[in-house]
Scaffold this active site. Structure first.
Site, short mmCIF file in Angstrom:
data_model
loop_
_atom_site.label_atom_id
_atom_site.label_comp_id
_atom_site.label_asym_id
_atom_site.label_seq_id
_atom_site.Cartn_x
_atom_site.Cartn_y
_atom_site.Cartn_z
N ARG A 119 -73.89 5.09 18.33
CA ARG A 119 -72.82 3.83 18.61
C ARG A 119 -72.95 3.09 19.96
NH1 ARG A 119 -67.57 4.77 16.64
NH2 ARG A 119 -67.42 6.40 14.97
N LEU A 154 -64.02 2.38 19.70
CA LEU A 154 -64.78 1.99 20.57
C LEU A 154 -65.03 3.38 21.74
CD1 LEU A 154 -63.37 -1.74 21.38
CD2 LEU A 154 -65.52 -0.97 20.19
N HIS A 167 -51.59 -2.43 15.70
CA HIS A 167 -51.60 -1.40 15.08
C HIS A 167 -50.29 -1.24 14.07
CE1 HIS A 167 -52.41 2.57 13.72
NE2 HIS A 167 -51.28 2.84 13.81
C1 GRF Z 1 -53.58 -4.99 10.55
O1 GRF Z 1 -52.46 -4.38 9.73
C2 GRF Z 1 -53.84 -4.06 11.66
O2 GRF Z 1 -52.95 -3.71 12.68
C3 GRF Z 1 -54.69 -3.03 11.11
O3 GRF Z 1 -55.39 -3.64 9.93
C4 GRF Z 1 -54.62 -4.83 9.56
C5 GRF Z 1 -55.45 -5.89 9.69
O4 GRF Z 1 -55.11 -6.90 9.09
N1 GRF Z 1 -55.55 -2.24 11.98
P1 GRF Z 1 -56.12 -8.48 9.03
O5 GRF Z 1 -57.46 -8.17 8.79
O6 GRF Z 1 -55.58 -8.79 10.44
O7 GRF Z 1 -55.24 -9.23 8.08
#
Ligand code: GRF
Length: 205
Positions: free
Chosen positions: A62, A93, A109
């Protein structure tokens, strides 16, 4: 403020950033840990450098993967004092990376954190039978989806919702909140007091 956007997939949140007036922020580079994803095409179409750092090439190392990402960010002027946005970036990360950008890494999120952290937030919320879920934009602090919360929006779960339908409505809130958060960060408006993020000028500080 130079911003590096880390992506792994479709990139609709990246698109929202590219389309928005980010004030003093500009997207300087987009980095994907996966080749061939639509987010890279979105960056290229917007004239933003798009770089693949394939995590698979680093195996379990990583630190080496993160060093490679940090090097790309630095090459494009994303240095401490700049910011990193995780826009559908599906890698965790380590503190080593996070500590390079204290309170300068923003994640979006698809749930009302701290409910339903992790990679399957929308399906997990549906399976749990919640009536309301939503979206959270937050600082990244090295815990899984656990950093100080910048903004949240509630999204009702409707009868007959499947994960795709619910996620589509959640994404609308992400697309609204994420650029606003980056703009506020670049304007120096976000003050962090412990877990509490306060917007300068809101009267709360
Ligand atoms: C979003 O809902 C984000 O919160 C989650 O994955 C999705 C990504 O969507 N982690 P995108 O690639 O921005 O269309």
């Amino acid at each position: 403020m130079n911003v590096g956007v880390l992506v792994s997939g479709t990139g609709t949140n990246l698109q929202a950033l590219l389309d928005a007036d980010l004030g003093a922020a500009r997207v300087a580079v987009v980095v994907s840990n996966r080749p061939g994803v639509a987010a890279l095409d979105r960056a290229t179409a917007a004239g933003v450098p798009a770089v693949v750092v394939p995590h698979g090439a680093y195996g379990d190392d990583r630190a080496a993967f993160e060093d490679a990402v940090l090097a790309v960010l630095a090459q494009h002027g994303v240095l401490p004092g700049g910011a990193v946005v995780l826009a559908g970036f599906m890698r965790i990360l380590t503190p080593r990376f996070v500590d390079r950008f204290p309170l300068r890494i923003v994640n979006t999120h698809p749930s009302l954190l701290p409910a339903f952290p992790g990679a399957n937030a929308v399906a997990d919320a549906l399976a749990h039978g919640v009536k309301v879920t939503g979206a959270t934009v937050h600082f990244v602090d090295g815990t899984l989806d656990g950093g100080p919360i910048i903004a949240q929006a509630a999204v009702p779960v409707l009868p007959g919702d499947d994960a795709a339908a619910l996620h589509a409505r959640i994404l609308c809130e992400e697309h609204r909140m994420l650029p606003a958060a980056v703009r506020s960060l670049a304007a120096g408006e976000l003050l962090c007091q412990g877990r509490h993020v306060i917007r300068r000028g809101s009267g709360a500080e």
